[in-house]
Motif scaffolding. Structure first.
Motif, PDB file in Angstrom:
ATOM      1  N   LYS A  58     -43.507 -38.919 -25.383  1.00 25.42           N
ATOM      2  CA  LYS A  58     -43.194 -38.133 -24.188  1.00 25.42           C
ATOM      3  C   LYS A  58     -41.769 -38.338 -23.704  1.00 25.42           C
ATOM      4  N   GLY A  59     -41.067 -39.307 -24.259  1.00 24.83           N
ATOM      5  CA  GLY A  59     -39.750 -39.671 -23.753  1.00 24.83           C
ATOM      6  C   GLY A  59     -38.711 -38.567 -23.900  1.00 24.83           C
ATOM      7  N   VAL A  60     -38.044 -38.246 -22.809  1.00 26.61           N
ATOM      8  CA  VAL A  60     -36.943 -37.277 -22.803  1.00 26.61           C
ATOM      9  C   VAL A  60     -35.740 -37.939 -22.136  1.00 26.61           C
ATOM     10  N   VAL A  61     -34.597 -37.913 -22.834  1.00 26.53           N
ATOM     11  CA  VAL A  61     -33.400 -38.610 -22.352  1.00 26.53           C
ATOM     12  C   VAL A  61     -32.409 -37.594 -21.790  1.00 26.53           C
ATOM     13  N   ASN A  62     -31.924 -37.862 -20.577  1.00 26.38           N
ATOM     14  CA  ASN A  62     -30.880 -37.051 -19.957  1.00 26.38           C
ATOM     15  C   ASN A  62     -29.786 -37.970 -19.427  1.00 26.38           C
ATOM     16  N   GLN A  63     -28.550 -37.506 -19.520  1.00 25.93           N
ATOM     17  CA  GLN A  63     -27.420 -38.304 -19.044  1.00 25.93           C
ATOM     18  C   GLN A  63     -26.667 -37.538 -17.971  1.00 25.93           C
ATOM     19  N   LYS A  64     -26.329 -38.226 -16.889  1.00 28.09           N
ATOM     20  CA  LYS A  64     -25.503 -37.658 -15.841  1.00 28.09           C
ATOM     21  C   LYS A  64     -24.477 -38.712 -15.445  1.00 28.09           C
ATOM     22  N   GLY A  65     -23.264 -38.526 -15.912  1.00 27.37           N
ATOM     23  CA  GLY A  65     -22.217 -39.504 -15.644  1.00 27.37           C
ATOM     24  C   GLY A  65     -22.561 -40.831 -16.280  1.00 27.37           C
ATOM     25  N   LYS A  66     -22.623 -41.869 -15.467  1.00 29.61           N
ATOM     26  CA  LYS A  66     -22.916 -43.212 -15.954  1.00 29.61           C
ATOM     27  C   LYS A  66     -24.404 -43.555 -15.845  1.00 29.61           C
ATOM     28  N   GLU A  67     -25.221 -42.566 -15.530  1.00 30.79           N
ATOM     29  CA  GLU A  67     -26.657 -42.779 -15.411  1.00 30.79           C
ATOM     30  C   GLU A  67     -27.385 -42.172 -16.606  1.00 30.79           C
ATOM     31  N   ILE A  68     -28.319 -42.927 -17.150  1.00 30.69           N
ATOM     32  CA  ILE A  68     -29.193 -42.436 -18.220  1.00 30.69           C
ATOM     33  C   ILE A  68     -30.609 -42.396 -17.660  1.00 30.69           C
ATOM     34  N   MET A  69     -31.207 -41.219 -17.631  1.00 32.68           N
ATOM     35  CA  MET A  69     -32.581 -41.096 -17.137  1.00 32.68           C
ATOM     36  C   MET A  69     -33.497 -40.825 -18.321  1.00 32.68           C
ATOM     37  N   SER A  88     -31.220 -51.289 -13.977  1.00 30.12           N
ATOM     38  CA  SER A  88     -32.129 -50.143 -14.089  1.00 30.12           C
ATOM     39  C   SER A  88     -33.015 -50.067 -12.866  1.00 30.12           C
ATOM     40  N   SER A  89     -33.662 -48.916 -12.729  1.00 28.96           N
ATOM     41  CA  SER A  89     -34.648 -48.722 -11.669  1.00 28.96           C
ATOM     42  C   SER A  89     -35.743 -47.816 -12.210  1.00 28.96           C
ATOM     43  N   VAL A  90     -36.934 -47.940 -11.625  1.00 36.83           N
ATOM     44  CA  VAL A  90     -38.092 -47.142 -12.051  1.00 36.83           C
ATOM     45  C   VAL A  90     -38.565 -46.331 -10.862  1.00 36.83           C
ATOM     46  N   ASP A  91     -38.711 -45.015 -11.073  1.00 38.61           N
ATOM     47  CA  ASP A  91     -39.170 -44.125 -10.013  1.00 38.61           C
ATOM     48  C   ASP A  91     -40.193 -43.173 -10.587  1.00 38.61           C
ATOM     49  N   LYS A  92     -41.477 -43.392 -10.212  1.00 39.31           N
ATOM     50  CA  LYS A  92     -42.581 -42.550 -10.707  1.00 39.31           C
ATOM     51  C   LYS A  92     -42.628 -42.590 -12.231  1.00 39.31           C
ATOM     52  N   ASP A  93     -42.314 -41.473 -12.899  1.00 37.65           N
ATOM     53  CA  ASP A  93     -42.454 -41.418 -14.350  1.00 37.65           C
ATOM     54  C   ASP A  93     -41.113 -41.474 -15.069  1.00 37.65           C
ATOM     55  N   ALA A  94     -40.096 -42.063 -14.463  1.00 37.14           N
ATOM     56  CA  ALA A  94     -38.773 -42.106 -15.063  1.00 37.14           C
ATOM     57  C   ALA A  94     -38.150 -43.491 -14.904  1.00 37.14           C
ATOM     58  N   VAL A  95     -37.388 -43.879 -15.924  1.00 39.59           N
ATOM     59  CA  VAL A  95     -36.586 -45.102 -15.885  1.00 39.59           C
ATOM     60  C   VAL A  95     -35.120 -44.687 -15.902  1.00 39.59           C
ATOM     61  N   THR A  96     -34.342 -45.160 -14.939  1.00 34.01           N
ATOM     62  CA  THR A  96     -32.923 -44.838 -14.861  1.00 34.01           C
ATOM     63  C   THR A  96     -32.108 -46.079 -15.178  1.00 34.01           C
TER      64      THR A  96
END
Length: 789
Positions: A58-69, A88-96
């Protein structure tokens, strides 16, 4: 070599442990365990997510600047970090994940065990960065001077006479740029550089430095942080009491060298080793500031919260509120941010930031008031902040100052808010009915690289085309959002507008499909249910296309519309399902159990009426008894009870029950007339009362011709022929095509009226036509006999 072997062995053992532990769920919770680890290679850093195939796939990787979600949609998991240096931080179904520098990514999946691998390649030359970090941007001559000063320090010389910077002068510095009387929309666009950097309160920390570190502190204040970084480690004190000051100075040197991560580390140590509140305050609030500076807003928020809790009387309390407000704004908690902006003092930058937060919340009026206060303090500020300049322009537009907003937005022809400004200008054009200009602006903004702005532009572009009547073009843009931007905040709005558009085009099946997706998801919009209700009520009971008929549609969407708040709608649906059997019974049964008290009684009566209609008197009586326990007797209940009594053969009881109904309807008269006509005891007092009641009801209002004909028949059968003729004539006048009434008038009158009635009937090829011809022949024969004799 032994060290290398040890590392290899440790990595191998860790891999074996991970293989045995990473592919499990938390017992009984359906929660996956997700291992996250990192490793450094010669030219890239590898980040590995390991778990079961179910979650890794299910993993989907997105990058915004210096953040990887990394998002694992709709999966519940717990993160177990091992050997990871990346914050890193975890919010609901995502790891940033938060990188220190800009980088390029390469992602791929591996199996046995299942892993999602992200390779992080730095965009800049690391060796060059390292050299720049180690060497100060000074000439070699200056470097030798710094080394000489460091040598003097090591020899015991005192440099305290160098003095400190004049903090009072810094504190009173003001922007010397001329402030004219023009508004922000005068001919000046925002600074093309970065937004204005807001300076926090000056920290009076010299008193925190012990005497033995004063020389090094003076050197640091003179700007020669390199000497401190190079020489100061040798001065690490052995006594516990001086460690806090030591780490604090070292942290300040790292801040001047722009090595913020190291600064955070040493400020933390200074806070831990500090024995007095002054040092703890300085270390904590400056560490929070460092976190905010490097973009770690969650960590900054935590530190500011601790500061406000532990030091409510600190001289830096306004700075803490300011930092916390900025951190909260950074993570989108604008309501909470505004509370702390209000406590952060009256500085212009605070007021403008608070206005921005209020504007983002949609509190346009309040934001406008705050902006007005801020402009009185500093008119030049918006020109140095792209965000503030744009948001103030939006505030003008949303407040109704379209002319001022249009002029203001027109200056934003570059920078990060250029596309946002195009959308705003497009909305102004829509308001001015200039749809062509609106389409041009929205089309321009739809090319934005910003995901959010692009979606907004496509959405408004579709609305502009709808206004033009170009429904196919509008649908195409909405479909783009639907298929390519499913994670957008405007996704639900898109589906709703698209469903309405398809309904307008007659594509009911497509419209229902979109509405089903909305109501099935999390926090479905109320308007989606309203649209479904409208479609259900507009749908025909039966259609040549089975899927467009009411019953199939109700089976498909009814589960989402059955709710206590929609009682009135549900009764409308029940009425339309009255002759559809099981769907009707299921809906009424739900209403009996879940509706309001009045609604439960009404549904029970409807079920009783349905069952007596199909000949099931037992079930009908069962639901009437339920209704009697729930509500007071009324016309509906009496009406069904009359039907039950009639079905049981209790004709007179049924008549008396009908006569208790306060508002008689046609079906009541029909049943009453049928019962009276069928009773074989016309001389009965009860029958005469029923006939009188029937006649009174007819004379009190206007009814159909057949009701008057029925009364006439009853009167005729009960020896009231003269009165019966009156009602036959009324029936004939109300409906000249009523053959029975016409025949009965002709049959009970004399010439010429009777002849006229029969001549009308003789043209018909039916029983009444033949009877009329027969009567006309009889009348003619009688007349001839009279002529002869």
């Amino acid at each position: 070599m032994n060290y290398v072997r040890f590392i290899v062995l440790l990595t191998f053992i860790s891999s074996i442990i991970l293989l045995n532990s990473a592919h499990t769920k938390t017992p009984g919770e359906g929660t996956y365990i997700l291992e996250v680890r990192t490793g450094n290679h010669s030219d890239f850093r590898r980040i590995v997510f390991q778990g079961t195939e179910a979650i890794i796939s299910k993993g989907v990787v997105n990058q915004k600047g210096k953040e990887i979600m990394v998002r694992f949609s709709d999966m519940h998991f717990k993160v177990k970090k091992t050997d990871t240096e990346i914050a890193s931080s975890v919010d609901k179904d995502a790891v940033t994940l938060f990188l220190k520098d800009d980088a390029m990514l390469k992602t791929f999946f591996l199996k046995e065990p299942s892993r999602l691998v992200i390779d992080v390649y730095p965009q800049a030359d690391r060796k060059k960065q390292e050299e720049e970090r180690r060497s100060p941007p000074e000439s070699k001559k200056n470097e030798q001077a710094v080394q000489q000063k460091a040598a003097e320090i090591s020899g015991g010389s005192s440099l305290e006479q160098k003095g400190r910077k004049d903090k009072d002068k810094k504190a009173t510095e003001v922007n010397t740029e001329a402030a004219d009387d023009t508004e922000i929309h005068d001919n000046a666009e925002p600074n093309s550089g970065t937004d204005k950097i807001i300076k926090d309160t000056e920290h009076d920390d010299v008193d925190l430095i012990p005497e033995k570190f004063k020389a090094m502190w003076t050197l640091l204040e003179s700007g020669n942080f390199y000497a401190v970084l190079k020489e100061f480690p040798a001065y690490k004190p052995a006594d516990f009491g001086s460690l806090a000051s030591y780490y604090y100075i070292y942290a300040k040197a790292h801040i001047m060298a722009k090595q913020y991560w190291d600064a955070v580390k040493y400020l933390r140590l200074a806070y831990i080793y500090a024995t007095g509140d002054d040092m703890k305050q300085q270390a904590l609030i400056q560490r929070a500031g460092m976190y905010r500076k490097i973009g770690f807003v969650y960590e900054a928020r935590a530190d500011y919260i601790v500061f406000l809790r532990d030091y409510p009387s600190s001289p830096y309390i306004e700075e803490a509120h300011w930092g916390l407000a900025e951190s909260l704004s950074g993570i989108g908690l604008f309501h909470e941010a505004v509370k702390h902006y209000r406590k952060a003092g009256p500085r212009p930058e605070v007021l403008f930031a608070m206005g921005n937060a209020l504007q983002k919340l949609g509190e346009v009026g309040e934001a406008g008031k705050v902006y007005a206060r801020a402009m009185l303090a500093d008119k030049t500020y918006p020109r140095s902040s792209h965000e503030t300049y744009y948001l103030m322009s939006e505030n003008m537009r949303m407040s109704g100052d379209l002319i001022g907003a249009k002029r203001q937005l027109s200056f934003i022809d570059s920078g990060p808010y250029q596309d946002n400004a195009s959308i705003s200008l497009g909305l102004i054009a829509m308001n001015e009915s200039d749809t062509r200009e609106a389409v041009r602006k929205f089309m321009s903004a739809s090319r934005s690289r910003d995901h959010t702005v692009k979606v907004q532009a496509l959405f408004h572009l579709s609305l502009a085309h709808i206004k033009e009547g170009k429904f196919n073009e509008a649908a195409s843009y909405l479909e783009q959002i639907r298929h390519n931007h499913i994670d957008s905040k405007m996704y639900k709005d898109t589906l709703l507008v698209l469903s309405k558009l398809y309904k307008k085009q007659g594509k009911v099946k497509e419209s229902v499909s979109l509405l089903k997706e909305l109501v099935y998801g999390k926090q479905p919009p109320g308007e989606a249910f309203a649209e479904l209700e409208a479609i259900v009520l507009d749908t025909q009971e039966h259609s040549s296309q089975e899927e467009l008929s009411l019953v199939p549609l109700w089976r498909e969407v009814g589960q989402w519309l059955i709710d206590e708040t929609r009682e009135e709608f549900l009764f409308k649906v029940a009425k339309r399902l009255r002759f559809e059997g099981k769907p009707f019974m299921d809906l009424c049964l739900w209403l009996v159990n879940n509706a309001s008290q009045q609604g439960r009684g009404k549904a029970a009566i409807d079920l009783a009426d349905y069952y007596i209609g199909i000949g099931n008197g037992e079930m009908s009586r069962h639901y009437i008894d339920i209704a009697k326990k729930i509500m007071e007797p009324g016309d509906g209940m009496s009406r069904v009870e009359a039907k039950i009594l009639r079905a049981q053969g209790e004709q007179m009881a049924a008549l008396k029950k009908i006569m208790t109904i306060k508002e008689i309807i046609k079906t009541d008269l029909d049943m009453m007339g049928s019962i009276i006509y069928g009773i074989n005891t016309p001389e009965s007092q009860d029958v005469r009362e029923a006939i009188a009641f029937y006649e009174k009801i007819l004379n009190g209002s206007d009814w159909d011709a057949e009701n008057y004909a029925m009364l006439a028949d009853i009167l005729y059968a009960n020896n009231g022929r003269s009165k019966a003729l009156k009602y036959y004539r009324i029936a004939h006048n109300k409906n000249p095509d009523d053959e029975w009434a016409t025949y009965r008038v002709g049959r009970n009158t004399v010439m010429p009226e009777s002849g006229d009635m029969f001549r009308r009937l003789q043209e018909e090829e039916n029983l009444f036509g033949r009877l009329a011809k027969s009567k006309l022949m009889e009348i003619a024969l009688v007349n001839k006999v009279k002529e002869v004799y």
